[in-house]
Design an enzyme around this catalytic site. Structure first.
Site, PDB file in Angstrom:
ATOM      1  CG  HIS A 282      35.780  33.781  31.018  1.00 25.22           C
ATOM      2  ND1 HIS A 282      35.563  35.130  31.137  1.00 25.22           N
ATOM      3  CD2 HIS A 282      34.692  33.186  31.569  1.00 25.22           C
ATOM      4  CE1 HIS A 282      34.414  35.340  31.744  1.00 25.22           C
ATOM      5  NE2 HIS A 282      33.856  34.188  32.013  1.00 25.22           N
TER       6      HIS A 282
ATOM      7  CG  ASP B 293      37.404  37.513  29.370  1.00 20.94           C
ATOM      8  OD1 ASP B 293      37.316  36.682  28.459  1.00 20.94           O
ATOM      9  OD2 ASP B 293      37.181  37.245  30.560  1.00 20.94           O
TER      10      ASP B 293
ATOM     11  CB  SER C 122      30.875  35.816  31.514  1.00 18.58           C
ATOM     12  OG  SER C 122      31.598  36.166  32.644  1.00 18.58           O
TER      13      SER C 122
HETATM   14  N1  ARG Z   1      35.735  35.648  37.249  1.00 20.57           N
HETATM   15  C1  ARG Z   1      35.145  35.617  35.962  1.00 20.57           C
HETATM   16  C2  ARG Z   1      33.881  34.727  35.976  1.00 20.57           C
HETATM   17  O1  ARG Z   1      33.470  34.275  36.986  1.00 20.57           O
HETATM   18  C3  ARG Z   1      36.117  35.250  34.897  1.00 20.57           C
HETATM   19  C4  ARG Z   1      36.660  33.855  34.973  1.00 20.57           C
HETATM   20  C5  ARG Z   1      37.641  33.461  33.915  1.00 20.57           C
HETATM   21  N2  ARG Z   1      38.982  33.938  34.128  1.00 20.57           N
HETATM   22  C6  ARG Z   1      39.941  33.294  34.855  1.00 20.57           C
HETATM   23  N3  ARG Z   1      41.085  33.870  35.028  1.00 20.57           N
HETATM   24  N4  ARG Z   1      39.772  32.098  35.393  1.00 20.57           N
HETATM   25  O2  ARG Z   1      33.623  33.807  35.298  1.00 20.57           O
HETATM   26  N1  ASP Z   2      32.790  35.962  35.281  1.00 19.24           N
HETATM   27  C1  ASP Z   2      31.400  35.661  35.460  1.00 19.24           C
HETATM   28  C2  ASP Z   2      30.850  34.826  34.300  1.00 19.24           C
HETATM   29  O1  ASP Z   2      31.555  34.014  33.751  1.00 19.24           O
HETATM   30  C3  ASP Z   2      30.619  36.902  35.702  1.00 19.24           C
HETATM   31  C4  ASP Z   2      30.509  37.208  37.150  1.00 19.24           C
HETATM   32  O2  ASP Z   2      30.427  36.285  37.958  1.00 19.24           O
HETATM   33  O3  ASP Z   2      30.447  38.391  37.466  1.00 19.24           O
HETATM   34  O4  ASP Z   2      29.689  34.811  34.009  1.00 19.24           O
END
Ligand code: ARG
Ligand code: ASP
Length: 712
Positions: free
Chosen positions: A93, A229, A646
């Site tokens: 991502h 990921d 991330s």
């Molecule tokens: N929640 C994670 C972070 O804040 C991963 C986001 C990317 N994945 C998604 N399905 N949108 O960035």
């Molecule tokens: N998914 C998040 C990032 O992109 C990490 C988090 O918020 O825990 O940095």
């Protein structure tokens, strides 16, 4: 007997301390002073100098902050070096935009994945930077020495900025380094970070989205998780191994150090540490602030994004090309949208407002009549009262206005370029980038929804004139139809025509464009009625925040405070551990490929497992990448992380790479505001799953060959 009781008490106390210790994002330069003994007590085998040293190679040299050339000190993600030839792993991502921008219907790298077979095939990503921290320095005294008593808030702000700039220049003059000073502990301390910032970062590989984004936005922020990921980049440098802009003759960067990869496997309770660039946390807010987030800001922002997502998701379901065009936008909109919901849930569940109120009661007692502190909380209360309507209106300006329908924000970008008399060629290149992922019909629907919400949810004084007019007698849909019929920005052809026909007068003509007029109307209301007041309140809060945290530190001399995240390099440590989200439910600490097969469903986009992976599973062709006979996929730990973390390396007690951080578990996503050790978990993809996919699915053996796999 007595001794045993004592021992028990000691164990209990220590246990309590260890629990607390999972919370916090620590400054690498200060580990020696505050953390290393405790880290070692928890099982860490290395020294503070192994993590951070200035005169010798250390782990920090292998951690990479990913940024953009225009703002290289904001790190949108973290990555880690894993070979002596500049190979970097980060999340799928994190590289999503890069993968997306190289994708088309013919080369659908988002859907099919991408693997460069050799260095020539690695893809250039203009504008992406990779920073490596060289050293840090405390510059608090230098800054304070330059400040005078009795100057106004804005003068002080200005002065601090000047001193910082001067110190940054002095620190790096005549070198290829870049320095950046940031406030820590709400401005009670200032630290300078000095970086080497690389500007040639290429895409080496990415699995198909069905692996890299498995579970999609449905599983996002959730555990149990089965997302692979990860993606692979490479840093290139000039002939002296120095940062250089892209050039075909650039060579893979040779780092001071890189991470070894652990094949040992994981156990619950193992020490783990996350080393990366957390973006923003707000752990020291008052109850007034939390209440406002929970009751006002989050609910409205969620409602606006729900409307947007309904339109975008329907478009993506209807057509493969639209799916490619909107994949990255949708992921961006959905990500914070879902997090805000989890945050509200967590805050309510942990009664954060009530808890903070109790703490504030104790604070009031402690502060008593101490002149500096006695009125702090009253001032906060007053300011948050003034701020309430303003933040709400600002949320609409942003979420529903400037970043609502794309045509609105786009009109402002074009106006800026035309005003600065940008070259036509340059504008066309920029426009191609934009229209490539633009769908007029989808944007039309979004605009209608945004205008409806704007008019429905705000008091009249906060509704910009054009937005109000749009909801006039003929109705919003008629207004939107007309806007798209007459705007020169509604599609690429019309826009190109417009540029051709209006060489010199384009800027003037644009003033009459309905999309731009809508933008201007929103912007004017913002600049007149919102921004000045919010800035004033913000400035006053900056001072309050500094005093507030200083006071808390005085009130609790026994506590070791950590600084809120600010996009600088930090260490979080804890242990691998499952958790119990609710009564009678317990989560294991890792997931496996078996779970992917359980979720497999060709009918649902997010759960459609690639055929090749199904086949590998059927044949149980797992290679050495197993734990108890299954391929491990993700695991959870108690490390305190946030957005920006991330892609961060997750390390074991020997400092070897065991996984890549990428998310947090649903029940604990309020950890940016309040960390609860029993329930806050970061989610990582197991490095053995990364290797398994590279090896068995992608056949990228040459990349694995570059890495150093160890048994510990
Ligand atoms: N929640 C994670 C972070 O804040 C991963 C986001 C990317 N994945 C998604 N399905 N949108 O960035
Ligand atoms: N998914 C998040 C990032 O992109 C990490 C988090 O918020 O825990 O940095």
């Amino acid at each position: 007997m007595k001794q045993r009781t004592l021992l028990l008490i000691l164990v209990f106390l220590l246990g309590g301390m260890i629990c607390r210790a999972d919370e916090g994002m620590w400054i690498p330069m200060l580990l020696k002073k505050y953390n290393i003994e405790e880290m070692q007590r928890q099982g860490f085998k290395l020294t503070a100098e192994d993590i951070y040293a200035v005169n010798q190679a250390s782990l920090k040299d292998a951690v990479v902050g990913l940024g953009y050339e225009e703002m290289p000190f904001f790190h949108f993600c973290t990555g880690e070096l894993v070979s002596k030839e500049g190979l970097v792993i980060t999340n799928h991502h994190c590289a999503f935009d890069m993968i997306q921008s190289h994708s088309s219907l013919e080369h659908n790298y988002l859907r099919d994945g991408f693997w460069a077979k050799n260095r020539e095939e690695e893809l250039i990503n203009p504008g992406i930077t990779a920073s490596i921290l060289v050293r840090m320095e405390d510059v608090t005294d230098k800054i304070n020495a330059g400040l005078k008593e009795g100057i106004s808030l804005s003068e002080q702000k200005q002065k601090i900025a000047e001193i910082c700039q001067q110190l940054e220049t002095e620190a790096t003059e005549g070198t290829e380094l870049k320095a950046n000073i940031k406030p820590y502990f709400n401005g009670n301390q200032y630290l300078m970070s000095v970086f080497r910032i690389f500007k040639d970062v290429r895409l080496v590989g990415a699995p198909p989205s069905a692996i890299g984004k498995f579970g999609g936005d449905t599983d996002n922020w959730m555990w149990p998780r089965h997302t692979g990921d990860f993606s692979v980049l490479r840093i290139y440098a000039g002939s002296r191994n120095e940062p250089a802009s892209y050039a075909p003759e650039n060579k893979p960067y040779q780092p001071e150090s890189f991470f070894k990869i652990s094949m040992k496997g994981l156990n619950e309770g193992d020490f783990t540490m996350v080393f990366g660039y957390p973006g923003t946390t707000n752990e020291y807010l008052t109850s007034y602030a939390i209440e406002q987030i929970q009751e006002v800001e989050n609910p409205h922002k969620i409602a606006i994004r729900t409307a947007k997502l309904n339109v975008i998701n329907a478009a993506m379901e209807s057509d493969e090309l639209l799916r490619i065009k909107y994949a990255s936008k949708a992921a961006g909109v959905a990500n914070a949208w879902k997090k805000w919901q989890g945050e509200i849930k967590g805050l309510k569940r942990f009664r954060t407002v009530a808890k903070k109120q109790e703490e504030e009661k104790a604070f009031r007692q402690w502060a008593g009549t101490q002149e500096e502190y006695a009125t702090l909380l009253e001032k906060y209360k007053h300011l948050y009262g003034q701020r309430k309507d303003l933040v709400l209106a600002a949320a609409y300006v942003n979420e529903a206005g400037k970043k609502g329908a794309e045509i609105v924000g786009w009109s402002a970008n074009i106006a800026r370029l035309l005003k600065d008399s940008a070259e036509k060629e340059q504008i066309l290149i920029y426009a191609d980038e934009y229209y490539k992922d633009y769908d007029r019909n989808t944007d039309k629907k979004i605009l209608s929804e945004m205008l409806r919400l704007y008019n429905r949810n705000l008091a009249p004084e906060w509704i910009p004139e054009e937005v109000r007019k749009a909801a006039g007698k003929k109705g919003i849909d008629v207004y939107v139809d007309k806007l798209f019929e007459t705007s020169v920005l509604a599609d690429r052809e019309t826009f190109v025509q417009f540029l051709e026909n209006n060489r010199l007068k384009a800027y003037k003509k644009l003033q009459k464009d309905p999309a731009y007029r809508l933008y201007v109307s929103i912007d004017q209301l913002y600049k007149k009625q919102i921004q000045p007041e919010l800035t004033r309140i913000g400035n006053e809060m900056t001072v309050l925040n500094q005093n507030w945290l200083a006071a808390l530190m005085k009130m609790h001399p026994e506590r070791t405070f950590y600084a809120d995240a600010n996009s600088t390099l930090r260490v979080a440590y804890g242990k691998i551990q499952g958790y119990a989200p609710s009564d009678a439910v317990g989560y294991e600490y890792y997931t496996t490929l078996k779970g992917i097969m359980e979720k497999d469903n060709p009918e649902i986009y997010d759960y459609n497992v690639p055929d090749k992976l199904r086949e590998i599973y059927r044949n149980r062709d797992f290679g050495p990448y197993t734990q108890d006979g299954e391929v491990p996929v993700c695991f959870i730990a108690t490390n305190h992380t946030t957005g920006g973390n991330s892609g961060s390396p997750v390390l074991n007690a020997e400092g070897h790479l065991i996984g890549l951080n990428f998310d947090r578990a649903w029940d604990g996503v309020m950890s940016d505001l309040q960390y609860a050790p029993e329930i806050c978990r970061n989610i990582a993809v197991d490095i053995r799953y990364v290797l398994f996919i590279m090896d068995k699915l992608a056949g990228a053996h040459h990349l694995i060959g570059e890495m150093l796999l160890v048994d510990e």
